[in-house]
Design a protein around this motif. Structure first.
Motif, PDB file in Angstrom:
ATOM      1  N   TRP A   1      -2.505   1.856  -9.974  1.00 12.70           N
ATOM      2  CA  TRP A   1      -1.955   2.426  -8.749  1.00 12.70           C
ATOM      3  C   TRP A   1      -2.349   1.493  -7.617  1.00 12.70           C
ATOM      4  CZ3 TRP A   1      -3.946   5.081 -12.755  1.00 12.70           C
ATOM      5  CH2 TRP A   1      -3.190   6.130 -13.279  1.00 12.70           C
ATOM      6  N   ASP A   2      -1.382   0.997  -6.888  1.00 10.00           N
ATOM      7  CA  ASP A   2      -1.632   0.134  -5.731  1.00 10.00           C
ATOM      8  C   ASP A   2      -2.053   1.030  -4.570  1.00 10.00           C
ATOM      9  OD1 ASP A   2      -1.516  -1.574  -3.536  1.00 10.00           O
ATOM     10  OD2 ASP A   2       0.269  -2.615  -4.273  1.00 10.00           O
ATOM     11  N   THR A   3      -3.269   0.870  -4.100  1.00 16.98           N
ATOM     12  CA  THR A   3      -3.794   1.729  -3.028  1.00 16.98           C
ATOM     13  C   THR A   3      -3.986   0.963  -1.721  1.00 16.98           C
ATOM     14  OG1 THR A   3      -6.073   1.329  -3.766  1.00 16.98           O
ATOM     15  CG2 THR A   3      -4.955   3.285  -4.661  1.00 16.98           C
ATOM     16  N   ARG A   4      -3.405  -0.237  -1.645  1.00 21.20           N
ATOM     17  CA  ARG A   4      -3.567  -1.055  -0.444  1.00 21.20           C
ATOM     18  C   ARG A   4      -2.800  -0.471   0.736  1.00 21.20           C
ATOM     19  NH1 ARG A   4      -1.155  -6.511  -2.233  1.00 21.20           N
ATOM     20  NH2 ARG A   4       0.331  -5.014  -3.057  1.00 21.20           N
ATOM     21  N   GLY A   5      -3.398  -0.578   1.890  1.00 20.83           N
ATOM     22  CA  GLY A   5      -2.712  -0.262   3.127  1.00 20.83           C
ATOM     23  C   GLY A   5      -1.931  -1.484   3.588  1.00 20.83           C
ATOM     24  N   PRO A   6      -1.207  -1.376   4.713  1.00 23.86           N
ATOM     25  CA  PRO A   6      -0.396  -2.504   5.206  1.00 23.86           C
ATOM     26  C   PRO A   6      -1.191  -3.807   5.413  1.00 23.86           C
ATOM     27  CG  PRO A   6       0.132  -0.498   6.418  1.00 23.86           C
ATOM     28  CD  PRO A   6      -1.049  -0.185   5.547  1.00 23.86           C
ATOM     29  N   PHE A   7      -2.376  -3.699   5.983  1.00 25.83           N
ATOM     30  CA  PHE A   7      -3.196  -4.883   6.211  1.00 25.83           C
ATOM     31  C   PHE A   7      -3.535  -5.570   4.893  1.00 25.83           C
ATOM     32  CE2 PHE A   7      -7.504  -6.738   6.405  1.00 25.83           C
ATOM     33  CZ  PHE A   7      -7.271  -7.756   7.313  1.00 25.83           C
ATOM     34  N   MET A   8      -3.986  -4.801   3.918  1.00 25.70           N
ATOM     35  CA  MET A   8      -4.385  -5.386   2.635  1.00 25.70           C
ATOM     36  C   MET A   8      -3.196  -5.909   1.841  1.00 25.70           C
ATOM     37  SD  MET A   8      -7.498  -5.882   2.285  1.00 25.70           S
ATOM     38  CE  MET A   8      -7.423  -6.385   0.577  1.00 25.70           C
ATOM     39  N   ARG A   9      -2.002  -5.371   2.077  1.00 25.58           N
ATOM     40  CA  ARG A   9      -0.812  -5.919   1.405  1.00 25.58           C
ATOM     41  C   ARG A   9      -0.554  -7.350   1.869  1.00 25.58           C
ATOM     42  NH1 ARG A   9       1.901  -2.081  -1.554  1.00 25.58           N
ATOM     43  NH2 ARG A   9       1.343   0.041  -1.025  1.00 25.58           N
ATOM     44  N   VAL A  10      -0.704  -7.598   3.169  1.00 25.06           N
ATOM     45  CA  VAL A  10      -0.516  -8.944   3.713  1.00 25.06           C
ATOM     46  C   VAL A  10      -1.628  -9.864   3.228  1.00 25.06           C
ATOM     47  CG1 VAL A  10      -0.480 -10.327   5.837  1.00 25.06           C
ATOM     48  CG2 VAL A  10       0.770  -8.149   5.730  1.00 25.06           C
ATOM     49  N   VAL A  11      -2.872  -9.414   3.352  1.00 23.52           N
ATOM     50  CA  VAL A  11      -4.010 -10.219   2.920  1.00 23.52           C
ATOM     51  C   VAL A  11      -3.921 -10.497   1.417  1.00 23.52           C
ATOM     52  CG1 VAL A  11      -6.531 -10.215   2.619  1.00 23.52           C
ATOM     53  CG2 VAL A  11      -5.516  -9.456   4.781  1.00 23.52           C
ATOM     54  N   GLY A  12      -3.570  -9.483   0.640  1.00 23.25           N
ATOM     55  CA  GLY A  12      -3.457  -9.657  -0.807  1.00 23.25           C
ATOM     56  C   GLY A  12      -2.418 -10.688  -1.188  1.00 23.25           C
ATOM     57  N   ARG A  13      -1.295 -10.664  -0.499  1.00 26.16           N
ATOM     58  CA  ARG A  13      -0.236 -11.641  -0.790  1.00 26.16           C
ATOM     59  C   ARG A  13      -0.726 -13.058  -0.500  1.00 26.16           C
ATOM     60  NH1 ARG A  13       5.975 -11.711   1.448  1.00 26.16           N
ATOM     61  NH2 ARG A  13       6.573 -13.563   0.297  1.00 26.16           N
ATOM     62  N   LEU A  14      -1.419 -13.225   0.619  1.00 24.81           N
ATOM     63  CA  LEU A  14      -1.936 -14.549   0.975  1.00 24.81           C
ATOM     64  C   LEU A  14      -3.027 -14.994   0.001  1.00 24.81           C
ATOM     65  CD1 LEU A  14      -2.130 -14.123   4.851  1.00 24.81           C
ATOM     66  CD2 LEU A  14      -0.438 -15.445   3.556  1.00 24.81           C
ATOM     67  N   ALA A  15      -3.918 -14.096  -0.357  1.00 24.01           N
ATOM     68  CA  ALA A  15      -5.050 -14.446  -1.232  1.00 24.01           C
ATOM     69  C   ALA A  15      -4.617 -14.753  -2.654  1.00 24.01           C
ATOM     70  CB  ALA A  15      -6.078 -13.316  -1.229  1.00 24.01           C
ATOM     71  N   THR A  16      -3.662 -13.971  -3.175  1.00 28.60           N
ATOM     72  CA  THR A  16      -3.294 -14.092  -4.586  1.00 28.60           C
ATOM     73  C   THR A  16      -2.016 -14.876  -4.846  1.00 28.60           C
ATOM     74  OG1 THR A  16      -1.985 -12.057  -4.636  1.00 28.60           O
ATOM     75  CG2 THR A  16      -4.373 -11.849  -5.016  1.00 28.60           C
ATOM     76  N   GLY A  17      -1.197 -15.056  -3.811  1.00 25.52           N
ATOM     77  CA  GLY A  17       0.082 -15.734  -3.998  1.00 25.52           C
ATOM     78  C   GLY A  17       1.122 -14.865  -4.673  1.00 25.52           C
TER      79      GLY A  17
END
Length: 155
Positions: A113-129
């Motif tokens: 289950w993806d529990t990321r909020g909007p901020f972590m969605r952006v950070v996650g995309r940048l961190a993981t590609g």
């Protein structure tokens, strides 16, 4: 809980207890989990039980990141789950393995289950590609479960 953002399942010709031992041995997870490179325990508890914490070091191509996970379910032969947080505080995901006995061994279902909020969605995309985390996880889960099956069946 709501519907998972990704899931996969597989039949394994091994007893549920043996498969549980593999999925709950977090320090051995990198041997069969596709994105996981290394895991180490965090804090004094160094066994699979609710409340125990571990740090996962992960990789996708050249990108690397780590998370802190808290075990939320540790039911031998049946279920193992953990809550993933970035920096130990920002929600990322919940991962769960359900193990069901079958006549020839067991069926393992891995869900997240993806529990990321909007901020972590952006950070996650940048961190993981990874832009589409649900599709990426679904593909990796299939590969991870194939690796788990191979490990369990050779034991």
């Amino acid at each position: 809980m709501s519907a998972p953002s990704a899931s996969a399942s597989i039949e394994i010709s091994a007893p549920p207890e043996a498969v549980y031992d593999l999925v709950s041995d977090v320090t051995g997870m990198s041997g069969w989990n596709v994105e996981c490179e290394r895991v180490r325990w965090v804090g004094p508890v160094r066994e699979a039980r609710a409340g125990a914490r571990f740090r996962g070091s992960n990789r996708n191509g050249r990108r690397r990141w780590s998370t802190v996970c808290t075990i939320t379910a540790a039911d031998p032969g049946r279920a193992f789950a953990y809550h993933v947080r970035a920096g130990g505080v920002l929600d990322v995901a919940v991962w769960r393995f359900e193990i069901t006995r079958t006549p020839d061994g067991c069926r393992v279902e891995q869900r997240t289950w993806d529990t990321r909020g909007p901020f972590m969605r952006v950070v996650g995309r940048l961190a993981t590609g990874v832009a589409d985390r649900a599709s990426h996880n679904a593909a990796n889960m299939r590969r991870t479960l194939e690796n788990l099956k191979a490990a369990a069946e050779r034991s």
